[in-house]
Scaffold this motif. Structure first.
Motif, mmCIF file in Angstrom:
data_model
loop_
_atom_site.group_PDB
_atom_site.id
_atom_site.type_symbol
_atom_site.label_atom_id
_atom_site.label_comp_id
_atom_site.label_asym_id
_atom_site.label_seq_id
_atom_site.Cartn_x
_atom_site.Cartn_y
_atom_site.Cartn_z
ATOM 1 N N LEU A 152 29.095 57.087 45.248
ATOM 2 C CA LEU A 152 27.834 56.223 45.475
ATOM 3 C C LEU A 152 27.733 55.065 44.490
ATOM 4 C CD1 LEU A 152 24.875 55.591 46.582
ATOM 5 C CD2 LEU A 152 24.113 57.225 44.674
ATOM 6 N N ILE A 153 28.114 55.317 43.413
ATOM 7 C CA ILE A 153 28.106 54.210 42.136
ATOM 8 C C ILE A 153 29.310 53.328 42.549
ATOM 9 C CG2 ILE A 153 28.599 53.777 40.010
ATOM 10 C CD1 ILE A 153 27.066 56.515 39.234
ATOM 11 N N ALA A 154 30.547 53.620 42.792
ATOM 12 C CA ALA A 154 31.785 52.899 42.812
ATOM 13 C C ALA A 154 31.389 52.025 44.189
ATOM 14 C CB ALA A 154 32.778 53.493 43.136
ATOM 15 N N PHE A 155 31.070 52.654 45.367
ATOM 16 C CA PHE A 155 30.962 51.880 46.752
ATOM 17 C C PHE A 155 29.787 50.890 46.602
ATOM 18 C CE2 PHE A 155 32.664 55.455 49.641
ATOM 19 C CZ PHE A 155 33.918 55.370 48.998
ATOM 20 N N SER A 156 28.832 51.140 46.051
ATOM 21 C CA SER A 156 27.509 50.194 45.986
ATOM 22 C C SER A 156 27.761 49.169 44.822
ATOM 23 C CB SER A 156 26.209 51.205 45.420
ATOM 24 O OG SER A 156 25.900 51.867 46.416
#
Length: 192
Positions: A93-97
């Motif tokens: 979630l953090i990496a993609f966003s």
């Protein structure tokens, strides 16, 4: 104004649809090849980077959210259930966003700078054309002056601001006994 908003909406919708189709194909291929979750995550990340480079922010966020859901549903245990509780889900979630946000922001800056450079280039091209036109007009005017001044029966010379001769007519040449080429570039003191 309204036309532009409608265009942007439909363009974003088309980008989201196309990116969703690419994500669905990637997910299907990953499932058929039985890739492990880490490989799927890298492939999804790579897709998000590509989408972020190509599309606008809304599309990138939409696809990154969809990729997180696909990753969670198809590749993290328990498979075929939504459960965003594992570390892999939170990291994804953090990496993609964040990558979607950073890359689209950088690309929007690149697009803005490119537009500014294009405008500056167009202005420079217009100034260059204007300068060439002015130089051509000056050359024609100078040539007309030389023709008229050259035909005068009286001695006539053009002296620059540094006191050097730029032009001397035929009467001047006869008067001083020097050719125009001998006079050109020399100071008035040297000639007299």
């Amino acid at each position: 104004m309204e036309h532009e908003r409608t265009y942007r909406f439909w363009r974003t919708a088309a980008e989201c649809l196309l990116a969703s189709i690419v994500l669905a194909v990637l997910t299907f291929v990953d499932l058929r090849l039985h890739v492990i979750p880490s490989t799927a995550e890298v492939l999804f990340f790579f897709l998000i980077v590509l989408i972020s480079l190509w599309a606008r922010f809304v599309t990138a966020v939409f696809v990154s959210s969809l990729a997180i859901l696909c990753f969670d549903y198809f590749f993290t245990p328990p498979i075929f259930k939504f459960r965003m509780s594992g570390q892999a889900d939170i990291v994804a979630l953090i990496a993609f966003s964040s990558s979607a946000f950073i890359i689209t922001r950088l690309m929007s800056r690149v697009r803005e700078r490119t537009a500014e450079l294009q405008q500056t280039n167009e202005k420079l091209q217009a100034e260059l054309v204007q300068r060439r036109t002015a130089e051509e007009a000056y050359s024609r005017s100078e040539e007309r002056f030389r023709v008229v001044a050259g035909s005068l029966p009286e001695p006539l010379a053009d002296i620059a601001s540094d006191q050097s001769y730029r032009f001397a007519n035929a009467a001047f040449e006869r008067w001083w006994g020097l050719t125009s080429e001998q006079v050109k570039g020399r100071s008035a003191r040297e000639v007299m």
